[in-house]
Design an enzyme around this catalytic site. Structure first.
Site, PDB file in Angstrom:
ATOM      1  N   LYS A 141       0.845  -1.205   0.000  1.00  0.00           N
ATOM      2  CA  LYS A 141       0.000   0.000   0.000  1.00  0.00           C
ATOM      3  C   LYS A 141       0.878   1.251   0.000  1.00  0.00           C
ATOM      4  O   LYS A 141       0.636   2.190  -0.760  1.00  0.00           O
ATOM      5  CB  LYS A 141      -0.893  -0.014   1.250  1.00  0.00           C
ATOM      6  CG  LYS A 141      -1.584   1.291   1.546  1.00  0.00           C
ATOM      7  CD  LYS A 141      -2.447   1.213   2.789  1.00  0.00           C
ATOM      8  CE  LYS A 141      -1.741   1.475   4.083  1.00  0.00           C
ATOM      9  NZ  LYS A 141      -1.319   2.863   4.322  1.00  0.00           N
ATOM     10  N   ASN A 142       1.910   1.226   0.859  1.00  0.00           N
ATOM     11  CA  ASN A 142       2.723   2.432   1.016  1.00  0.00           C
ATOM     12  C   ASN A 142       3.667   2.683  -0.155  1.00  0.00           C
ATOM     13  O   ASN A 142       4.306   3.727  -0.234  1.00  0.00           O
ATOM     14  CB  ASN A 142       3.509   2.371   2.339  1.00  0.00           C
ATOM     15  CG  ASN A 142       2.589   2.571   3.530  1.00  0.00           C
ATOM     16  OD1 ASN A 142       1.413   2.904   3.366  1.00  0.00           O
ATOM     17  ND2 ASN A 142       3.119   2.373   4.729  1.00  0.00           N
ATOM     18  N   ARG A 191      -4.484  10.456   4.107  1.00  0.00           N
ATOM     19  CA  ARG A 191      -3.323  11.287   4.471  1.00  0.00           C
ATOM     20  C   ARG A 191      -2.337  11.398   3.317  1.00  0.00           C
ATOM     21  O   ARG A 191      -1.729  12.430   3.082  1.00  0.00           O
ATOM     22  CB  ARG A 191      -2.589  10.651   5.659  1.00  0.00           C
ATOM     23  CG  ARG A 191      -3.217  10.921   6.952  1.00  0.00           C
ATOM     24  CD  ARG A 191      -2.502  11.951   7.779  1.00  0.00           C
ATOM     25  NE  ARG A 191      -1.220  12.369   7.288  1.00  0.00           N
ATOM     26  CZ  ARG A 191      -0.718  13.569   7.489  1.00  0.00           C
ATOM     27  NH1 ARG A 191      -1.397  14.462   8.140  1.00  0.00           N
ATOM     28  NH2 ARG A 191       0.488  13.876   7.047  1.00  0.00           N
ATOM     29  N   CYS A 206      -4.228  12.902  12.590  1.00  0.00           N
ATOM     30  CA  CYS A 206      -5.126  11.745  12.577  1.00  0.00           C
ATOM     31  C   CYS A 206      -4.985  11.073  13.940  1.00  0.00           C
ATOM     32  O   CYS A 206      -4.295  11.591  14.818  1.00  0.00           O
ATOM     33  CB  CYS A 206      -4.800  10.813  11.426  1.00  0.00           C
ATOM     34  SG  CYS A 206      -3.241   9.994  11.606  1.00  0.00           S
ATOM     35  N   ARG A 228       0.969  14.782  12.878  1.00  0.00           N
ATOM     36  CA  ARG A 228       1.430  14.592  11.505  1.00  0.00           C
ATOM     37  C   ARG A 228       1.617  15.890  10.713  1.00  0.00           C
ATOM     38  O   ARG A 228       0.924  16.143   9.716  1.00  0.00           O
ATOM     39  CB  ARG A 228       0.506  13.618  10.776  1.00  0.00           C
ATOM     40  CG  ARG A 228       0.361  12.327  11.564  1.00  0.00           C
ATOM     41  CD  ARG A 228      -0.296  11.239  10.825  1.00  0.00           C
ATOM     42  NE  ARG A 228       0.599  10.587   9.881  1.00  0.00           N
ATOM     43  CZ  ARG A 228       0.285   9.469   9.227  1.00  0.00           C
ATOM     44  NH1 ARG A 228      -0.864   8.896   9.403  1.00  0.00           N
ATOM     45  NH2 ARG A 228       1.138   8.943   8.389  1.00  0.00           N
ATOM     46  N   PRO A 229       2.567  16.732  11.139  1.00  0.00           N
ATOM     47  CA  PRO A 229       2.819  17.974  10.399  1.00  0.00           C
ATOM     48  C   PRO A 229       3.424  17.687   9.025  1.00  0.00           C
ATOM     49  O   PRO A 229       3.904  16.577   8.771  1.00  0.00           O
ATOM     50  CB  PRO A 229       3.829  18.712  11.278  1.00  0.00           C
ATOM     51  CG  PRO A 229       4.489  17.646  12.084  1.00  0.00           C
ATOM     52  CD  PRO A 229       3.473  16.547  12.263  1.00  0.00           C
ATOM     53  N   ASP A 250       5.650  20.104   7.714  1.00  0.00           N
ATOM     54  CA  ASP A 250       6.651  21.182   7.616  1.00  0.00           C
ATOM     55  C   ASP A 250       7.863  20.772   6.783  1.00  0.00           C
ATOM     56  O   ASP A 250       8.429  21.600   6.055  1.00  0.00           O
ATOM     57  CB  ASP A 250       7.079  21.631   9.022  1.00  0.00           C
ATOM     58  CG  ASP A 250       7.585  20.478   9.866  1.00  0.00           C
ATOM     59  OD1 ASP A 250       6.944  19.404   9.877  1.00  0.00           O
ATOM     60  OD2 ASP A 250       8.639  20.629  10.514  1.00  0.00           O
ATOM     61  N   LEU A 251       8.266  19.508   6.851  1.00  0.00           N
ATOM     62  CA  LEU A 251       9.459  19.092   6.097  1.00  0.00           C
ATOM     63  C   LEU A 251       9.174  19.075   4.592  1.00  0.00           C
ATOM     64  O   LEU A 251      10.040  19.407   3.785  1.00  0.00           O
ATOM     65  CB  LEU A 251       9.933  17.705   6.558  1.00  0.00           C
ATOM     66  CG  LEU A 251      10.313  17.622   8.037  1.00  0.00           C
ATOM     67  CD1 LEU A 251      10.622  16.185   8.440  1.00  0.00           C
ATOM     68  CD2 LEU A 251      11.521  18.511   8.321  1.00  0.00           C
ATOM     69  N   ASP A 304       4.678   0.679  12.063  1.00  0.00           N
ATOM     70  CA  ASP A 304       3.443   0.036  11.601  1.00  0.00           C
ATOM     71  C   ASP A 304       3.295  -1.391  12.147  1.00  0.00           C
ATOM     72  O   ASP A 304       2.213  -1.971  12.055  1.00  0.00           O
ATOM     73  CB  ASP A 304       3.390  -0.001  10.063  1.00  0.00           C
ATOM     74  CG  ASP A 304       3.125   1.379   9.476  1.00  0.00           C
ATOM     75  OD1 ASP A 304       2.755   2.296  10.239  1.00  0.00           O
ATOM     76  OD2 ASP A 304       3.290   1.550   8.252  1.00  0.00           O
ATOM     77  N   ARG A 308      -8.807  -0.291   5.133  1.00  0.00           N
ATOM     78  CA  ARG A 308      -7.964   0.715   4.456  1.00  0.00           C
ATOM     79  C   ARG A 308      -6.611   0.131   4.076  1.00  0.00           C
ATOM     80  O   ARG A 308      -5.971   0.600   3.144  1.00  0.00           O
ATOM     81  CB  ARG A 308      -7.718   1.927   5.370  1.00  0.00           C
ATOM     82  CG  ARG A 308      -8.846   2.885   5.497  1.00  0.00           C
ATOM     83  CD  ARG A 308      -8.366   4.261   5.925  1.00  0.00           C
ATOM     84  NE  ARG A 308      -7.628   4.285   7.191  1.00  0.00           N
ATOM     85  CZ  ARG A 308      -6.316   4.388   7.309  1.00  0.00           C
ATOM     86  NH1 ARG A 308      -5.546   4.493   6.255  1.00  0.00           N
ATOM     87  NH2 ARG A 308      -5.743   4.388   8.502  1.00  0.00           N
TER      88      ARG A 308
HETATM   89  C1  UD1 Z   1       4.623   6.717   6.144  1.00  0.00           C
HETATM   90  C2  UD1 Z   1       3.691   5.534   6.010  1.00  0.00           C
HETATM   91  C3  UD1 Z   1       3.181   5.097   7.381  1.00  0.00           C
HETATM   92  C4  UD1 Z   1       4.350   4.846   8.325  1.00  0.00           C
HETATM   93  C5  UD1 Z   1       5.296   6.042   8.365  1.00  0.00           C
HETATM   94  C6  UD1 Z   1       6.547   5.789   9.174  1.00  0.00           C
HETATM   95  C7  UD1 Z   1       2.732   5.872   3.814  1.00  0.00           C
HETATM   96  C8  UD1 Z   1       1.523   6.199   3.000  1.00  0.00           C
HETATM   97  N1  UD1 Z   1       2.575   5.895   5.167  1.00  0.00           N
HETATM   98  O1  UD1 Z   1       3.854   7.795   6.669  1.00  0.00           O
HETATM   99  O2  UD1 Z   1       2.409   3.910   7.231  1.00  0.00           O
HETATM  100  O3  UD1 Z   1       3.854   4.623   9.629  1.00  0.00           O
HETATM  101  O4  UD1 Z   1       5.701   6.378   7.009  1.00  0.00           O
HETATM  102  O5  UD1 Z   1       7.223   4.677   8.698  1.00  0.00           O
HETATM  103  O6  UD1 Z   1       3.785   5.572   3.287  1.00  0.00           O
HETATM  104  N2  UD1 Z   1       7.051  14.501  10.328  1.00  0.00           N
HETATM  105  C9  UD1 Z   1       7.247  15.839  10.612  1.00  0.00           C
HETATM  106  N3  UD1 Z   1       7.167  16.731   9.587  1.00  0.00           N
HETATM  107  C10 UD1 Z   1       6.906  16.354   8.302  1.00  0.00           C
HETATM  108  C11 UD1 Z   1       6.726  14.992   8.022  1.00  0.00           C
HETATM  109  C12 UD1 Z   1       6.797  14.079   9.049  1.00  0.00           C
HETATM  110  O7  UD1 Z   1       7.472  16.204  11.759  1.00  0.00           O
HETATM  111  O8  UD1 Z   1       6.860  17.232   7.423  1.00  0.00           O
HETATM  112  C13 UD1 Z   1       7.099  13.507  11.413  1.00  0.00           C
HETATM  113  C14 UD1 Z   1       5.740  12.799  11.602  1.00  0.00           C
HETATM  114  O9  UD1 Z   1       4.850  13.572  12.387  1.00  0.00           O
HETATM  115  C15 UD1 Z   1       6.141  11.513  12.277  1.00  0.00           C
HETATM  116  C16 UD1 Z   1       7.513  11.218  11.634  1.00  0.00           C
HETATM  117  O10 UD1 Z   1       7.963  12.459  11.080  1.00  0.00           O
HETATM  118  O11 UD1 Z   1       6.307  11.735  13.652  1.00  0.00           O
HETATM  119  C17 UD1 Z   1       7.473  10.161  10.553  1.00  0.00           C
HETATM  120  O12 UD1 Z   1       6.578  10.559   9.548  1.00  0.00           O
HETATM  121  P1  UD1 Z   1       6.768  10.142   8.020  1.00  0.00           P
HETATM  122  O13 UD1 Z   1       7.983   9.293   7.862  1.00  0.00           O
HETATM  123  O14 UD1 Z   1       6.636  11.363   7.193  1.00  0.00           O
HETATM  124  O15 UD1 Z   1       5.485   9.228   7.793  1.00  0.00           O
HETATM  125  P2  UD1 Z   1       4.447   9.288   6.607  1.00  0.00           P
HETATM  126  O16 UD1 Z   1       5.142   9.476   5.325  1.00  0.00           O
HETATM  127  O17 UD1 Z   1       3.328  10.196   6.968  1.00  0.00           O
END
Ligand code: UD1
Length: 416
Positions: A22-23, A92, A116, A121-122, A124-125, A304, A396
């Site tokens: 899925k991811n 998301r 969620c 889940r910001p 900002d990056l 996960d 999902r």
């Molecule tokens: C993806 C996966 C999700 C998995 C996660 C971590 C998909 C569709 N989903 O989610 O199943 O649990 O990776 O392996 O691939 N963060 C920030 N700022 C940002 C982006 C992220 O602070 O701009 C933080 C998030 O809040 C979280 C951490 O970084 O605490 C990891 O998030 P991220 O690796 O981005 O996860 P996703 O891509 O959302």
């Protein structure tokens, strides 16, 4: 509201085949927006999240058609406004269309994704990276708008190796002028799969799967045919399901290397795992001992798998510590496990689980995708019946979980 009713204590045996990841499929579907022609993506799992991405791409002007086990996606001229908060809040991963749309149209407006159940889940990056590539970003009234005359390659250091930010920036940078270097990039197998797909389309990405990714922008990408990698989390979930029932199963269609962070932990617990080229055999007839985990970015233990693993620990011998470092609110399954007789104490981001001899069936609810999977796993071992509500969360991310578990000998019924 549909639910699963599980009558526990049936030992799992036989074979199960996992679907495409899925991811991986979600960002790859988003990346199809980068291409001039049509792409065909195979092994896209039949899931609610995939349907949501299909709807989103259709709203953006793409034509998405089912073609065998795959989807054909064509997008000659994407539309660049996603007005609806409903679409983004349902999925998301909607945020992943930002990079491709910015690169293709020079403009994108998307509803802010918001948090969620598992955390705030910001993004900002994602935003900082796009600004570094030359986009002007404005935020207000619940929307993010990004505009650029053109994107220009640059050096981007990610404060945290975010999977989504690495994917979004890799996609945007593929059509930027010059070279982009992403440092402290995520190294998950799904990043490598996305890079392979973009490279097939004519992109120039090297280093995916390492902390430094170099992307040389090209002027055009063209649709291609690609097969998504197998879902390592689905595989890990069935491994945990077999383990908790002291079963023995073969899991087909896996990349054993991608599963190392999970299988090495299962071995520590006392479960025998043998690896073939594209399958693993999980044999859990021996005693299982409590073992600590700490979730980390790949190749650490995946967040996960934390919830499914916690269920396994709830009846292992001894006390285990489960530390969640990725998401701030990912223990929602714990109170439900306690209702089933688990002994859990939570202190901040640490859960201490004292193994109990048996769990007992109860009425519980799935609060999010992996929490739902954890409850199914616990129910498989519990004495009596467990009714798991709100299983749309499970749908999902797991295709036909009830059918696959039934084929392995579980007693699980979907009630609509
Ligand atoms: C993806 C996966 C999700 C998995 C996660 C971590 C998909 C569709 N989903 O989610 O199943 O649990 O990776 O392996 O691939 N963060 C920030 N700022 C940002 C982006 C992220 O602070 O701009 C933080 C998030 O809040 C979280 C951490 O970084 O605490 C990891 O998030 P991220 O690796 O981005 O996860 P996703 O891509 O959302």
């Amino acid at each position: 509201m549909p639910s699963f009713v599980v009558s526990g204590q049936k030992r799992l045996s036989g074979k199960v085949s996992v679907g495409g990841s899925k991811n991986s499929a979600l960002p790859i579907m988003a990346a199809s927006l980068l291409a001039q022609g049509c792409s065909t993506i195979y092994d896209v799992p039949a899931l609610l999240d995939i349907q949501n991405m299909t709807d989103l791409l259709t709203c953006l002007g793409a034509s998405v058609e089912k073609s065998g086990s795959g989807f054909s996606i064509c997008c000659q001229k994407p539309l660049c406004d996603i007005s609806s908060y409903e679409t983004v809040s349902r999925l998301r991963a909607s945020v992943l269309v930002m990079g491709p749309l910015l690169a293709r149209c020079g403009r994108v407006k998307i509803s802010m994704p918001g948090g969620c159940q598992i955390g705030s889940r910001p993004v900002d990056l994602h935003i900082k990276g796009m600004q570094a590539l030359g986009a002007k970003i404005t935020q207000g009234h619940g929307f993010i708008e990004a505009r650029c005359k053109s994107l220009t390659g640059t050096k981007i250091y990610l404060d945290f190796p975010s999977v989504g930010a690495t994917e979004n920036l890799m996609m945007a940078a593929s059509l930027a002028k010059g070279q982009t270097i992403i440092e402290n990039a995520a190294v998950e197998p799904e990043i490598v799969d996305l890079a392979n797909y973009i490279n097939l389309m004519g992109g120039k990405i090297v280093g995916a799967g390492t902390g430094t990714i170099r992307i040389t922008g090209v002027t055009e990408l063209n649709g291609q045919t690609h097969t998504v990698i197998p879902d390592r989390i689905e595989a890990g979930t069935y491994a945990a399901a077999a383990a908790i029932t002291r079963g023995r199963i073969q899991i087909d269609n896996v990349v054993p290397d991608h599963l190392k962070p999970i299988t090495s932990k299962l071995r520590e617990v006392g479960i025998a795992v043998t690896e073939g080229d594209s399958h693993i055999i999980v044999d859990a007839s021996d005693k299982q001992k409590a073992t600590d985990i700490k979730t980390l970015p790949y190749p650490g233990f995946p967040t996960d798998m934390q919830a499914p693993y916690s269920s396994l620990m709830s009846i292992a011998e001894g006390t285990s510590m489960v530390i969640e470092t990725i998401f701030e609110n990912r223990f929602l399954h714990m109170p439900e496990l306690v209702r089933m007789g688990a002994h859990v104490k939570i202190e901040g981001r640490t859960a201490v689980i004292e193994g109990t001899k048996k769990l007992s069936g109860a009425k519980v609810k799935a609060t999010d995708l992996r929490a739902g999977a954890a409850l199914v796993i616990a129910a498989l071992a519990a004495e009596g019946d467990t009714e798991i509500g709100e299983i749309e969360h499970i749908d999902r991310g797991y295709s036909e979980m009830d059918r696959k578990l039934t084929a392995l000998g579980a007693d699980i019924v979907r009630k609509d």
